[in-house]
Enzyme design. Structure first.
Site, mmCIF file in Angstrom:
data_model
loop_
_atom_site.group_PDB
_atom_site.id
_atom_site.type_symbol
_atom_site.label_atom_id
_atom_site.label_comp_id
_atom_site.label_asym_id
_atom_site.label_seq_id
_atom_site.Cartn_x
_atom_site.Cartn_y
_atom_site.Cartn_z
ATOM 1 N N ARG B 52 0.872 -1.175 0.000
ATOM 2 C CA ARG B 52 0.000 0.000 0.000
ATOM 3 C C ARG B 52 0.909 1.225 0.000
ATOM 4 O O ARG B 52 2.131 1.123 0.138
ATOM 5 C CB ARG B 52 -0.995 0.026 1.149
ATOM 6 C CG ARG B 52 -0.702 -0.798 2.369
ATOM 7 C CD ARG B 52 0.494 -0.326 3.133
ATOM 8 N NE ARG B 52 0.368 1.080 3.473
ATOM 9 C CZ ARG B 52 1.342 1.892 3.757
ATOM 10 N NH1 ARG B 52 2.596 1.441 3.755
ATOM 11 N NH2 ARG B 52 1.149 3.159 4.056
ATOM 12 N N GLY B 53 0.314 2.398 -0.132
ATOM 13 C CA GLY B 53 1.096 3.624 -0.266
ATOM 14 C C GLY B 53 1.209 3.931 -1.750
ATOM 15 O O GLY B 53 1.631 3.065 -2.532
ATOM 16 N N GLN B 206 -2.057 2.200 10.087
ATOM 17 C CA GLN B 206 -0.759 2.207 9.414
ATOM 18 C C GLN B 206 0.276 3.021 10.185
ATOM 19 O O GLN B 206 1.475 2.768 10.084
ATOM 20 C CB GLN B 206 -0.885 2.766 7.994
ATOM 21 C CG GLN B 206 -1.707 1.920 7.045
ATOM 22 C CD GLN B 206 -3.148 2.381 6.962
ATOM 23 O OE1 GLN B 206 -3.685 2.902 7.945
ATOM 24 N NE2 GLN B 206 -3.773 2.193 5.824
ATOM 25 N N ASP B 247 -1.923 10.628 -1.869
ATOM 26 C CA ASP B 247 -2.287 9.544 -2.785
ATOM 27 C C ASP B 247 -2.658 10.074 -4.158
ATOM 28 O O ASP B 247 -2.562 9.364 -5.154
ATOM 29 C CB ASP B 247 -3.438 8.727 -2.207
ATOM 30 C CG ASP B 247 -2.947 7.897 -1.035
ATOM 31 O OD1 ASP B 247 -2.903 8.440 0.085
ATOM 32 O OD2 ASP B 247 -2.572 6.737 -1.248
ATOM 33 N N ASN B 257 -5.386 12.285 0.671
ATOM 34 C CA ASN B 257 -4.490 11.454 1.483
ATOM 35 C C ASN B 257 -5.370 10.690 2.464
ATOM 36 O O ASN B 257 -6.594 10.856 2.495
ATOM 37 C CB ASN B 257 -3.448 12.341 2.197
ATOM 38 C CG ASN B 257 -2.334 11.534 2.834
ATOM 39 O OD1 ASN B 257 -1.787 10.624 2.223
ATOM 40 N ND2 ASN B 257 -2.004 11.837 4.076
#
Lengths: 369, 369
Positions: B52-53, B206, B247, B257
């Site tokens: 992810r990210g 996260q 993002d 984000n």
């Protein structure tokens, strides 16, 4: 409030004088009723958050002073013992002002009585009166807040009114009805279509655990969300009003409430969403002006951030959320400045969050009991 | 980044062409390396958030297109198969624009080559180049952001600089270094005293799981906090800057984000705390102006709100957080309007979050690859 058809208040006295509470740390997964018998029991119940919520902390302290009276009667120096108990109970938690209000009021009343065979009965009546007032205040908050919800429903032509709330300002946080939830329950009962966005309210998850459970028991439609979500919902016009409680309100209208309330107030302001705080006058601290500078904010154990309790295989289970060795900090409340508050919903009516607004309803003299 | 003395990137290709990832859903409690062999593996790795990210999703998709090339060579219609794989991979997640950027870039490049025995080697080189660029961009973001931290440290006369971050924009979210963390690691390495407030970042935590772990591995002082806490910290001057990732960033500087970023941006604005977003230009969507209206926001399973994973008796254990029957909603991102952003830290330098600021660094033509 009815639970499976039986009426409960969050704290109650039974016929032989036993005080009972629901251990709220276990809800909604376990239903554990506990008896508080000694001043130490009351202190621990508040400190360990078996009971929580400013108004309920107040009533618990009032009953605690009743038990302190009983204990003081067994000592050589009644007044000294009562005062020691009062001071001890005051150290159980720092932020909710109801704690200090209830203890001071009970202490002053009891010390004004003759120390004879009637004093315990008098202290008992005083504690029960305190609770009755608390319940009546929540009912009145419900009526006063209902109008606001009704107006929004009317403006929306009967469409569902979406209300966002943070933490638990429900009947569990008070004696009955709740503060923020009182207008919601009333609206629902009177046929106004409401839906509640329930902030889960980390770290202790009072929203996800207590508010969701309460609303479900009462049949009010609701959706649990992460605390991060409210801003997004407001940006997308999915919130018609924010309605929260208060742990301490300054005479100028600054509001200390569960950590994260301030962030929701900012989002409400940024998106033109009305932000209301429901509170009985027992949460007003008449000695303070500047909430940010003057209200003491409780710091609690970092374990509440690094661990969480939930249900696993039908048993309450604690899991670790952070890497071993990472520090955590746990501030329990924040202060929402009056400038971000649309209005205060009190037992005497709705007012602006300002010195003028509050004095108009209560006068300037509420500090003296 | 070094883990126990061994250098890792978040995704890597081994000599015989195997692509490996760390299953980030298990961190920091379990260290599980997985091999991605088929397009379906890549799709699931992104969709299930093993990786992810935004930047890492981009690199994963680039390697995915390498594997799609291999799979397409076994079909009758190379171009059709490659396009189908590209379209399929694009449906894995909706918000991070790096996904689309990486796939489009790889697809255009591969389709421009002759379909001969060199094409797989070319696709492999293109994916490795994509990753190299990604790593270089993060290094440059680190250098460019370092100046900002250095300036704050200078203003504070060498006192600790407190930086609040949300979610994980660390090396785990990229290929190496991270975006928001790159300047932090660099500052720490160069002897600037930094301390990071780590938002736990519900619902997937996260921050508590990945950012805390990363910072601890690198020895950067940090404290995990509930997402509700940042406003209070800023009110009390305990945050010198907010530094987050992105993002998807519109060409006018609106930033999508992790959900909750917007609330921190509001608090930063209200308290005069600088709010910076660190991003490689791969997260800029050159086709969009109005982030709030135009960026698609992923809705994920409510189970991520109603359940949480943590460590119990040394095993990752899932516990229920909400009463059975209460609904939950799970929006994964929110949009912070450019007006709340102090500056964008990119690989090319720091600019204002505005069309003019972004064009000054990148020109207007970055939309074409």
């Amino acid at each position: 409030m009815n639970i499976n058809g039986k009426h409960f208040t969050s704290i109650w006295m039974e016929e032989k004088g036993d005080v009972k509470i629901i251990d709220q740390r276990k809800l909604p997964f376990d239903w554990v009723i506990e008896t508080l018998s000694t001043v130490e029991d009351f202190y621990q119940a508040i400190r360990q958050m078996k009971v929580r919520g400013a108004p309920l902390i107040g009533t618990t302290a009032a009953f605690g002073m009743m038990v302190a009276t009983r204990e003081a009667l067994l000592t050589d120096d009644f007044a000294k013992s009562l005062k020691e108990a009062a001071n001890y109970l005051k150290t159980s938690r720092p932020t909710a002002v109801d704690l200090f209000y209830a203890i001071d009021r009970m202490e002053a009343y009891i010390l004004a009585q003759a120390v004879d065979n009637h004093i315990l009965a008098k202290a008992t009546t005083a504690a029960l009166t305190y609770q009755k007032e608390n319940i009546q205040n929540c009912k009145s908050i419900g009526e006063n807040g209902l109008e606001i919800i009704q107006n929004i429903a009317d403006e929306k032509g009967g469409e569902v009114v979406h209300i966002l709330t943070h933490c638990n300002a429900g009947w569990l946080a008070t004696d009955d009805y709740g503060t923020a939830t009182a207008p919601i329950y009333l609206a629902h009962d009177r046929g106004i279509r409401v839906h509640v966005w329930v902030d889960e309210t980390r770290p202790r998850n009072q929203g996800a655990r207590l508010t969701a459970w309460e609303l479900r028991q009462h049949g009010v439609p609701h959706t649990v969300i992460a605390d991060n979500t409210g801003g997004h919902l407001m940006q997308h016009h999915l919130v018609d009003m924010v309605l929260v409680g208060s742990d301490r309100t300054t005479r100028s209208g600054d509001v200390a409430n569960k950590i994260g309330t301030y962030l929701k107030a900012l989002a409400a302001k940024d998106n033109g969403v009305p932000f209301y705080v429901a509170l009985p006058s027992s949460t007003i601290d008449w000695t303070l002006d500047d909430g940010l500078a003057e209200i003491p904010i409780e710091e609690r154990s970092p374990d509440e951030v690094t661990f969480i309790d939930g249900l696993h295989d039908q048993a309450l289970t604690r899991v670790r959320l952070t890497p071993e060795g990472s520090l955590a900090a746990n501030y329990a409340f924040d202060v929402t400045p009056a400038r971000l508050v649309t209005g205060l919903i009190t037992e005497k009516g709705v007012c602006k969050a300002s010195k003028e607004g509050i004095s108009r309803l209560f006068g300037d003299e509420m500090g003296e009991m």
